[in-house]
Motif scaffolding. Sequence first.
Motif, PDB file in Angstrom:
ATOM      1  N   VAL A 115       0.847  -1.190   0.000  1.00 39.19           N
ATOM      2  CA  VAL A 115       0.000   0.000   0.000  1.00 39.19           C
ATOM      3  C   VAL A 115       0.883   1.240   0.000  1.00 39.19           C
ATOM      4  N   THR A 116       1.055   1.832  -1.158  1.00 41.90           N
ATOM      5  CA  THR A 116       1.918   3.000  -1.290  1.00 41.90           C
ATOM      6  C   THR A 116       1.224   4.058  -2.132  1.00 41.90           C
ATOM      7  N   GLY A 117       1.851   5.227  -2.200  1.00 40.99           N
ATOM      8  CA  GLY A 117       1.357   6.294  -3.057  1.00 40.99           C
ATOM      9  C   GLY A 117      -0.015   6.790  -2.663  1.00 40.99           C
ATOM     10  N   PRO A 118      -0.850   7.101  -3.652  1.00 38.46           N
ATOM     11  CA  PRO A 118      -2.169   7.678  -3.380  1.00 38.46           C
ATOM     12  C   PRO A 118      -3.047   6.809  -2.492  1.00 38.46           C
ATOM     13  N   LEU A 119      -2.955   5.486  -2.622  1.00 38.17           N
ATOM     14  CA  LEU A 119      -3.792   4.620  -1.799  1.00 38.17           C
ATOM     15  C   LEU A 119      -3.444   4.751  -0.320  1.00 38.17           C
ATOM     16  N   ALA A 120      -2.141   4.803  -0.034  1.00 38.34           N
ATOM     17  CA  ALA A 120      -1.720   4.953   1.365  1.00 38.34           C
ATOM     18  C   ALA A 120      -2.166   6.301   1.914  1.00 38.34           C
ATOM     19  N   ARG A 121      -2.001   7.341   1.116  1.00 38.02           N
ATOM     20  CA  ARG A 121      -2.420   8.665   1.544  1.00 38.02           C
ATOM     21  C   ARG A 121      -3.935   8.711   1.719  1.00 38.02           C
ATOM     22  N   GLY A 122      -4.663   8.106   0.803  1.00 39.99           N
ATOM     23  CA  GLY A 122      -6.115   8.082   0.899  1.00 39.99           C
ATOM     24  C   GLY A 122      -6.599   7.338   2.133  1.00 39.99           C
ATOM     25  N   ALA A 123      -5.942   6.214   2.449  1.00 41.96           N
ATOM     26  CA  ALA A 123      -6.304   5.453   3.643  1.00 41.96           C
ATOM     27  C   ALA A 123      -6.077   6.287   4.898  1.00 41.96           C
ATOM     28  N   TYR A 124      -5.015   7.069   4.897  1.00 40.35           N
ATOM     29  CA  TYR A 124      -4.697   7.919   6.041  1.00 40.35           C
ATOM     30  C   TYR A 124      -5.715   9.041   6.187  1.00 40.35           C
ATOM     31  N   LEU A 125      -6.077   9.659   5.076  1.00 44.98           N
ATOM     32  CA  LEU A 125      -7.039  10.760   5.105  1.00 44.98           C
ATOM     33  C   LEU A 125      -8.438  10.282   5.495  1.00 44.98           C
ATOM     34  N   VAL A 126      -8.850   9.150   4.956  1.00 41.53           N
ATOM     35  CA  VAL A 126     -10.202   8.651   5.207  1.00 41.53           C
ATOM     36  C   VAL A 126     -10.306   7.944   6.558  1.00 41.53           C
ATOM     37  N   GLY A 127      -9.343   7.051   6.821  1.00 40.97           N
ATOM     38  CA  GLY A 127      -9.444   6.214   8.002  1.00 40.97           C
ATOM     39  C   GLY A 127      -8.908   6.822   9.275  1.00 40.97           C
ATOM     40  N   VAL A 128      -7.960   7.777   9.152  1.00 38.56           N
ATOM     41  CA  VAL A 128      -7.320   8.345  10.336  1.00 38.56           C
ATOM     42  C   VAL A 128      -7.774   9.792  10.544  1.00 38.56           C
ATOM     43  N   LEU A 129      -7.313  10.703   9.702  1.00 37.92           N
ATOM     44  CA  LEU A 129      -7.648  12.113   9.890  1.00 37.92           C
ATOM     45  C   LEU A 129      -9.151  12.363   9.741  1.00 37.92           C
ATOM     46  N   GLY A 130      -9.716  11.900   8.660  1.00 38.48           N
ATOM     47  CA  GLY A 130     -11.134  12.156   8.412  1.00 38.48           C
ATOM     48  C   GLY A 130     -12.064  11.344   9.306  1.00 38.48           C
ATOM     49  N   HIS A 131     -11.549  10.292   9.946  1.00 38.78           N
ATOM     50  CA  HIS A 131     -12.299   9.381  10.814  1.00 38.78           C
ATOM     51  C   HIS A 131     -13.679   9.047  10.245  1.00 38.78           C
ATOM     52  N   CYS A 132     -13.710   8.806   8.932  1.00 35.24           N
ATOM     53  CA  CYS A 132     -14.984   8.580   8.250  1.00 35.24           C
ATOM     54  C   CYS A 132     -15.705   7.320   8.752  1.00 35.24           C
TER      55      CYS A 132
END
Length: 325
Positions: free
Chosen positions: A211-228
């Motif tokens: 899991v690298t690049g945009p997918l890793a960043r997206g997982a971080y934004l959605v699952g961690v910061l965004g707490h969606c």
Amino acid sequence: FWVKLRHRFKLQFAARDHKPVDSAPFAQSETTGDTMKIFPLRLRVHLQRAAALLMLASAVSASAQGNAVKGQYLANAAGCIGCHTVNKAGGIPFAGGRALETPFGTFYGPNITPDKETGIGTWSEDDFRRAIRHGERRDGSNYFPAFPYPSFTGMSDADIQDLWAYMRTVPPARLANRDHELRFPYSLRFLVTGWKLMFFTPGPAPQTAAVTGPLARGAYLVGVLGHCSECHTPRNALGGPDRKELFAGAKIPEGKVPNLTPTRLKKWSDADLREYLMSGTAPNGDVAVEPMSEVINNSTSKLTADDLTAVIAYLRSLPPRDEPK
């Protein structure tokens, strides 16, 4: 250095008194051709080294204090202002008082401005980190998981530091915190310890090599910061998330929270998703309502173009799941 300095003064006094002084220990330099030029040259070298060390120390100190500009971006991505600001005219940013209705009662967002009486003005960075990472108050007791630390725990150390740096720049506001209004026994904080054992794993989520690049960043934004997942995942009777139904949608007091997996989003193009996250306008012309409209205004509309692309890429990668009945 001190030997050379002492010898220089000997030369000066010898010239005054017309006394010869042995200059053999300081024979002429091939580069300067003059014994007396050694001292100022060496002095400049020492001064340059000292200046470099001071600049390095200053840079390390600034880094250790965090980056408030990055921290503001993180605060937006995490939607901090939404839960910590009263949603009515005159609401003071981050001063708390926002009500959150749940099946267990009503929670009220606390004051997180730097006010020393009612906010976090007396906190240390370690206090802040412990709250984010472990869901612990300064006295060691548990925060209720209405504060989404089960998601925020995955934040990197650098991001927590930057977020802390930003929160220190927020204008302090003196506004007393409201007590939560919870039904018994959900009001007992010590019971959260058991909840944590069942549903909480502290610490940054490790990134796998796949899991690298945009997918890793997206997982971080959605699952961690965004707490969606806190709203878009169904919960059991204890308020624990059903990880087998991650992002499959849920029900909250405000209404039904939609499915974010390809089961629903496959009907939307990337352009549709981007437009919705930026403006709140759906492909059929519908407009987002609260609480999603607030998420869009405070958070997703403020993401960079690259981060929006990463979010969309991650949502596309989720396994399809049926909405819970």
